[in-house]
Design an enzyme around this catalytic site. Structure first.
Site, short mmCIF file in Angstrom:
data_model
loop_
_atom_site.label_atom_id
_atom_site.label_comp_id
_atom_site.label_asym_id
_atom_site.label_seq_id
_atom_site.Cartn_x
_atom_site.Cartn_y
_atom_site.Cartn_z
N ASN A 140 -10.81 -5.40 -10.08
CA ASN A 140 -11.25 -4.52 -11.14
C ASN A 140 -10.59 -4.19 -12.42
O ASN A 140 -10.81 -2.95 -13.04
CB ASN A 140 -11.66 -3.24 -10.44
CG ASN A 140 -12.49 -3.50 -9.14
OD1 ASN A 140 -13.47 -3.94 -9.18
ND2 ASN A 140 -12.14 -2.74 -7.88
N ARG A 141 -9.92 -5.30 -12.81
CA ARG A 141 -9.07 -5.07 -14.28
C ARG A 141 -7.97 -3.94 -13.91
O ARG A 141 -7.52 -3.80 -15.02
CB ARG A 141 -9.90 -4.92 -15.27
CG ARG A 141 -10.77 -6.18 -15.63
CD ARG A 141 -10.16 -7.24 -15.73
NE ARG A 141 -10.97 -8.54 -16.33
CZ ARG A 141 -11.55 -9.41 -15.47
NH1 ARG A 141 -11.07 -9.47 -14.12
NH2 ARG A 141 -12.14 -10.60 -16.11
N LEU A 142 -7.64 -3.61 -12.78
CA LEU A 142 -6.72 -2.73 -12.59
C LEU A 142 -5.23 -3.52 -12.43
O LEU A 142 -4.88 -3.30 -11.36
CB LEU A 142 -6.83 -1.73 -11.40
CG LEU A 142 -8.08 -0.69 -11.75
CD1 LEU A 142 -8.39 0.15 -10.66
CD2 LEU A 142 -7.88 0.09 -13.14
N LYS A 156 -13.39 -13.57 -14.23
CA LYS A 156 -12.97 -13.69 -12.91
C LYS A 156 -12.63 -12.52 -12.12
O LYS A 156 -11.75 -11.67 -12.90
CB LYS A 156 -11.85 -14.95 -12.91
CG LYS A 156 -12.29 -16.21 -13.34
CD LYS A 156 -13.19 -16.89 -12.15
CE LYS A 156 -13.42 -18.57 -12.94
NZ LYS A 156 -14.14 -19.18 -11.94
#
Length: 222
Positions: free
Chosen positions: A199-201, A16
């Site tokens: 962006n998984r940041l 997601k």
């Protein structure tokens, strides 16, 4: 594993994209419990979560072998986070040998997690009794009927034990607190607030207890 048993979807492609607003240091409360109270209120009212007080309690025995299970948080304040269990259960046996514990609140619909690490200590019997009296009658009987984490032969053994207790303590009659049942209070040493980002940041802000009882906040790389 045969082709027939293979997972019918690609696990590597399951993801997601989190688009929630971030979490900054200047938004945080003075203490982690105050911040937890803010997030918990949102989880319980607007988060669309089933049992927002459900948390994964991870323990390890004296040899460092870990175990985890889902438990319901029943109280929290500046002294810690409280849950109840059978003192003969695996979690309680682990905590008797190794009091260090981790609590994880997985609030997935909100793209949030809270991770607490700290030391667990038993609650007093008066506090335990006060909570026990708030439990539904059936749950009070269940605390007696189940020798939690022990091996049983059949479901009928559990149901039979419960039926005997229900006959002994019918609805409306006070059920005594089992002597081997009670609470643990986890006094936090660190509390991490995790907010999912694109962006998984992700934003990860962690409170760390200081020697004088104050809290230092540090940002962790995602």
């Amino acid at each position: 594993m045969t082709d027939r048993d293979a997972v019918p979807f690609d696990l590597a492609s399951m993801r997601k994209q989190y688009r929630a607003e971030g979490l900054s240091e200047n938004e945080l409360a003075a203490t982690p419990v105050e911040q937890f109270a803010r997030w918990f209120k949102q989880a319980a009212t607007d988060g669309g979560l089933f049992e927002p007080n459900a948390m994964i309690v991870s323990t390890a025995d004296a040899e460092g072998r870990p175990s985890a299970r889902t438990v319901l948080l029943k109280h929290f304040d500046e002294q810690g986070f409280v849950f109840y269990t059978n003192y003969d259960s695996r979690k309680a046996r682990d905590l008797a040998e190794n009091p260090y514990v981790s609590l994880l609140f997985p609030w997935h619909p909100m793209a949030r997690q809270v991770i607490v690490t700290g030391l667990a200590r038993r609650t007093g019997r008066d506090e335990t009794a006060a909570y026990f009296r708030t439990r539904p009658h059936g749950s009070q009987l269940g605390a007696w009927a189940s020798a939690q984490s022990s091996v049983v032969s059949t479901r009928a053994d559990i149901d039979g034990a419960y039926a005997e207790l229900a006959a002994r303590y019918p609805e409306g009659e006070q059920v005594p607190v089992p002597p081997n049942w009670g609470g643990f209070r986890v006094a936090p040493q660190t509390v991490e607030f995790w907010q999912g980002r694109e962006n998984r940041l992700h934003d990860r802000l962690r409170y760390v207890e200081q020697a004088d009882g104050s809290w230092r906040v540090e940002r962790l790389s995602p």
